[in-house]
Scaffold this motif. Structure first.
Motif, PDB file in Angstrom:
ATOM      1  N   GLY A 142      21.796  13.982  -2.602  1.00 32.96           N
ATOM      2  CA  GLY A 142      21.322  14.883  -3.792  1.00 32.96           C
ATOM      3  C   GLY A 142      21.677  14.559  -5.088  1.00 32.96           C
ATOM      4  N   THR A 143      21.672  15.415  -5.872  1.00 33.98           N
ATOM      5  CA  THR A 143      22.124  15.010  -7.275  1.00 33.98           C
ATOM      6  C   THR A 143      22.984  16.165  -7.628  1.00 33.98           C
ATOM      7  OG1 THR A 143      20.167  16.346  -7.935  1.00 33.98           O
ATOM      8  CG2 THR A 143      19.992  13.936  -8.125  1.00 33.98           C
ATOM      9  N   THR A 144      23.920  15.964  -8.611  1.00 29.30           N
ATOM     10  CA  THR A 144      24.715  17.256  -8.972  1.00 29.30           C
ATOM     11  C   THR A 144      24.231  17.873 -10.195  1.00 29.30           C
ATOM     12  OG1 THR A 144      26.040  15.705 -10.215  1.00 29.30           O
ATOM     13  CG2 THR A 144      26.580  15.960  -7.948  1.00 29.30           C
ATOM     14  N   VAL A 224      19.950  24.022  -4.384  1.00 31.06           N
ATOM     15  CA  VAL A 224      20.989  24.928  -4.110  1.00 31.06           C
ATOM     16  C   VAL A 224      22.330  23.984  -4.316  1.00 31.06           C
ATOM     17  CG1 VAL A 224      22.361  26.454  -2.458  1.00 31.06           C
ATOM     18  CG2 VAL A 224      19.818  26.481  -2.715  1.00 31.06           C
ATOM     19  N   HIS A 225      23.040  24.234  -5.102  1.00 32.94           N
ATOM     20  CA  HIS A 225      24.291  23.596  -5.560  1.00 32.94           C
ATOM     21  C   HIS A 225      25.550  24.375  -4.997  1.00 32.94           C
ATOM     22  CE1 HIS A 225      22.261  20.200  -7.710  1.00 32.94           C
ATOM     23  NE2 HIS A 225      21.224  21.214  -7.891  1.00 32.94           N
ATOM     24  N   VAL A 226      26.485  23.781  -4.312  1.00 30.28           N
ATOM     25  CA  VAL A 226      27.682  24.429  -3.892  1.00 30.28           C
ATOM     26  C   VAL A 226      29.194  24.058  -4.592  1.00 30.28           C
ATOM     27  CG1 VAL A 226      29.179  24.974  -1.859  1.00 30.28           C
ATOM     28  CG2 VAL A 226      26.474  24.988  -1.971  1.00 30.28           C
ATOM     29  N   GLU A 239      31.106  20.068  -7.664  1.00 34.57           N
ATOM     30  CA  GLU A 239      30.452  19.677  -6.571  1.00 34.57           C
ATOM     31  C   GLU A 239      30.799  18.347  -5.816  1.00 34.57           C
ATOM     32  OE1 GLU A 239      25.502  20.199  -6.240  1.00 34.57           O
ATOM     33  OE2 GLU A 239      26.265  20.080  -8.269  1.00 34.57           O
ATOM     34  N   TYR A 240      30.864  18.574  -4.525  1.00 37.20           N
ATOM     35  CA  TYR A 240      31.227  17.145  -3.871  1.00 37.20           C
ATOM     36  C   TYR A 240      30.033  16.241  -3.679  1.00 37.20           C
ATOM     37  CZ  TYR A 240      33.407  14.195  -0.451  1.00 37.20           C
ATOM     38  OH  TYR A 240      34.268  13.385   0.382  1.00 37.20           O
ATOM     39  N   VAL A 241      29.967  15.209  -4.048  1.00 35.86           N
ATOM     40  CA  VAL A 241      28.905  14.380  -4.209  1.00 35.86           C
ATOM     41  C   VAL A 241      28.595  13.547  -3.001  1.00 35.86           C
ATOM     42  CG1 VAL A 241      29.114  13.682  -6.591  1.00 35.86           C
ATOM     43  CG2 VAL A 241      30.441  12.459  -5.169  1.00 35.86           C
ATOM     44  N   GLY A 244      28.237  16.872   0.146  1.00 30.11           N
ATOM     45  CA  GLY A 244      28.521  18.155  -0.328  1.00 30.11           C
ATOM     46  C   GLY A 244      27.438  18.851  -1.260  1.00 30.11           C
ATOM     47  N   ASN A 245      26.372  17.854  -1.555  1.00 23.29           N
ATOM     48  CA  ASN A 245      25.345  18.111  -2.469  1.00 23.29           C
ATOM     49  C   ASN A 245      23.785  18.039  -1.688  1.00 23.29           C
ATOM     50  OD1 ASN A 245      25.351  15.521  -2.646  1.00 23.29           O
ATOM     51  ND2 ASN A 245      25.251  15.432  -4.552  1.00 23.29           N
ATOM     52  N   ILE A 246      23.826  17.946  -0.624  1.00 19.59           N
ATOM     53  CA  ILE A 246      22.401  17.696   0.182  1.00 19.59           C
ATOM     54  C   ILE A 246      21.477  19.053   0.084  1.00 19.59           C
ATOM     55  CG2 ILE A 246      23.133  15.660   1.438  1.00 19.59           C
ATOM     56  CD1 ILE A 246      23.567  17.385   3.915  1.00 19.59           C
TER      57      ILE A 246
END
Ligand code: HEC
Length: 298
Positions: A142-144, A224-226, A239-241, A244-246
């Motif tokens: 994912g991307t942050t 959706v970003h956590v 956000e954990y790259v 953590g961002n999938i």
């Protein structure tokens, strides 16, 4: 540093193990093996390697039988063991099946009690490998997003959530009436995630089963970003790259489902989770907080 050398001798072709184990291709494994660090070897030694030596797997895998994931030299052992681990989903690794599938005709290979033990060890090993993203280990999909256009309120995560090997979980709920900026169709809605710990050292959260109830009309969540940070910090956190961002590429349609009354103490099973993958995010302190952001809500 005990293992401060580059490993150029990985014996991948001798493992007899193809891409069917854990879904990583040979070239992925090779690429990440080139980034092996002393920490990775030590993580392996203190978990799966010690387990195998203590539980009789070493009788064969110490030398007489390939794969030699218990070779007397931990570096050689590591080169056999690593392709058998699915770092995207450690508990589904080949080891988990083989620890009790009776493949060796010896009682050591048919003890179902060892399944959760080796799963816990694989998770600890994987958490250390995953924390080494700067060394080229598994990249995220994912991307942050440093400043998400929509954010939930910031909410505490329960300390020491249940282990992934247990049947229980903690749930964290967000009142979407507090979404910034507000969305009328989500007024009174609740977003929930389930939380467990990937290991008994409490180093990594597993965040999964994203659910939303109480929308008054269908809504699409796009990206959706956590974000997690210690409660003592400020802002939305990081956000954990790496794993953590999938959910950043998730586009999910939230159906209209009533808010359960009363709210269950466990997950709101009346709503189907919006995504099947789970996130792995480092635990940062004994009292962390979580915020969820969205690229778009429409
Ligand atoms: C009596 C000898 C023996 C013992 C003891 C033994 N194994 Fe094996 N193991 C084998 C043989 C032979 C193979 C290769 C054939 C196969 O894949 O079943 C193998 C293969 C494996 C593989 C590789 C599977 C693959 O797909 O490449 C794993 C993982 C494994 N064993 C784990 C274990 C674990 C964990 C233990 C201890 C609980 C253990 N073994 C104990 C004989 C043994």
């Amino acid at each position: 540093m005990r293992f401060g050398i580059t490993f150029s001798f990985f014996l991948l072709t001798l493992t007899g193990c193809g891409a069917e184990h854990g879904g990583r291709t040979g070239s992925d494994s090779q690429a990440s093996l080139e980034a092996v660090t002393p920490e990775s070897i030590q993580a392996f030694e203190s978990t799966v390697y010690n387990f195998g030596k203590a539980n009789g797997c070493v009788k064969c895998h110490g030398g007489s039988v390939n794969p030699q994931w218990l070779n007397a030299d931990p570096r050689t052992a590591y080169s056999f063991a690593r392709p058998l681990v699915n770092f995207a989903n450690p508990t589904a690794s080949t080891f988990v099946n083989y620890v009790s599938n009776n493949h060796c005709g010896d009682p050591v290979c048919r003890d179902p009690a060892n399944t959760s033990v080796i799963q816990d060890m694989l998770l600890q090993w994987a958490a250390i490998e995953m924390n080494q993203a700067s060394n080229g280990l598994p990249p995220s999909d994912g991307t942050t997003l440093a400043n998400p256009p929509f954010v939930t309120a910031t909410t505490p995560i329960p300390a020491n959530p249940p282990l992934i090997t247990s049947n229980s979980r903690a749930v964290v709920r967000f009142n979407l009436s507090q979404l910034q900026p507000p969305i009328a169709r989500l007024n009174g809605a609740i977003l929930e995630v389930s939380v467990q710990s990937y290991n008994s050292a409490y180093t990594t959260y597993k965040i999964f089963d994203l659910r939303v109830v109480g929308a008054s009309a269908p809504v699409t969540l796009d990206g959706v970003h956590v974000y997690v940070r210690p409660a003592t910090g400020t802002g939305i956190g990081n956000e954990y790259v790496n794993q953590g961002n999938i959910w950043s590429s998730l586009v999910a349609l939230v159906p209209v489902i009533a808010v359960p009354s009363p709210l269950p103490t466990g997950p709101m099973t009346s709503a189907t989770p919006l995504v099947g993958t789970s996130l792995a995010i480092p635990i940062q302190s004994a009292s962390d907080v979580i915020t969820i952001g969205f690229k778009d809500i429409r």
